[in-house]
Design an enzyme around this catalytic site. Sequence first.
Site, PDB file in Angstrom:
ATOM      1  CG  ASP A 162      -1.821   1.143   1.345  1.00  0.00           C
ATOM      2  OD1 ASP A 162      -2.286   1.621   0.295  1.00  0.00           O
ATOM      3  OD2 ASP A 162      -2.080   1.595   2.473  1.00  0.00           O
ATOM      4  CG  ASP A 195      -1.573   7.739   0.990  1.00  0.00           C
ATOM      5  OD1 ASP A 195      -1.059   8.843   1.187  1.00  0.00           O
ATOM      6  OD2 ASP A 195      -2.011   7.377  -0.123  1.00  0.00           O
ATOM      7  CG  ASP A 208      -2.197   2.280   6.486  1.00  0.00           C
ATOM      8  OD1 ASP A 208      -2.240   2.147   5.238  1.00  0.00           O
ATOM      9  OD2 ASP A 208      -2.604   3.297   7.078  1.00  0.00           O
TER      10      ASP A 208
END
Length: 374
Positions: free
Chosen positions: A111, A113, A314
């Site tokens: 991922d 961000d 996250d």
Amino acid sequence: MDLSLVDASSVFTDCTPTNQTLLGFHASVFSHSISKNKPAKLDDVRSNGWLDAMQSSSPRKKTLKDIAIDFASDDSDIVYYSWMLKYPSALSSFHHIVNRAHKKMIVIFLDYDGTLSPIVDDPNRAFMSIDMHSAVKGVAKHFPTAIISGRSLDKVYELVGLTELFYAGSHGMDIIFPAKDTSISYTSYIQSTNKQQGKEVNLFQPAKEFIPMINEVFRTLVEVTKDIPGAFVENHKFCASVHYRNVEEKSWPMIAQCVHDVLKDYPRLTLTHGRKVLEIRPLIDWDKGKAVEFLLESLGLSNTNDVLPIYIGDDRTDEDAFKVLREGNRGYGILVSSVPKESKAFLSLRDTLEVKEFLNSLVIWKEQLSNTII
């Protein structure tokens, strides 16, 4: 791999669709007719759980009172380390991971961000550190590596800027990869030509028909939220995001109501919650987990006996990828979180600094292994 494709979506010509099946799903999964799956009419945002979801996905910043309590007690650390019994650190589990990778090819999915860059108030300034950029570049030198982000493909490529990677934007609804690097012969993708480079590429966009609708919704959301201080709307081509990170919490119901009132007129779109962001996406059977499967198959690496996928993320949208790797114990989902929360991941990392350390450890291990073989 050359991916000089920042304007990929706007520079393709001579598109020729190939086969119409995908990962065992019939093409009808992506058809216009989804009336059977229309959601029930949305209730007011105060009673349909939206506000609860916004708060639960938006960790609060510590107050002075919270900090004082931390000094008086280390209960929070005890809770976190107890949580890590269920989700062990990927760093402390590193030797177990590489032992399992014996005679397998590791494939890395990341991922962006909150994983490669810290979460910041201005999404346009979510830059990787120089050290993180170097770590990702090093990993991509030794392992097939892909970025799967909720951002548009153009934007995530602009932020990362590495041609060695595969990229999937809009939660995997916009995947681009060089034609020469794929073994796909049966999936529904498009062979296209980049006007600027004159190079053939493969483009997979399962929600292509939704582009005009997303553009329309984006313009509407910009208009209806323009008077809410701090509100920020992004167009990710296949989804629209309404950020409320810089909006006072007392105005969150107003944000939710604006999105609610727009979305109720679009039964073919759905809402998902991220970290202080509301995301409007096409209502199709596609997510980051499907993108992982697609990319593995595009690389000819779907045989679980030969490959060990590792996905690091996250956010809630990463859970779909964690679920894919958990099923059949195919690989490792690694959750990046400094607070305890339930996840389908196997392992954890506390923050972007630990992500960088983990990636560098993979590079060092691979280089040592190569030197030993030589």
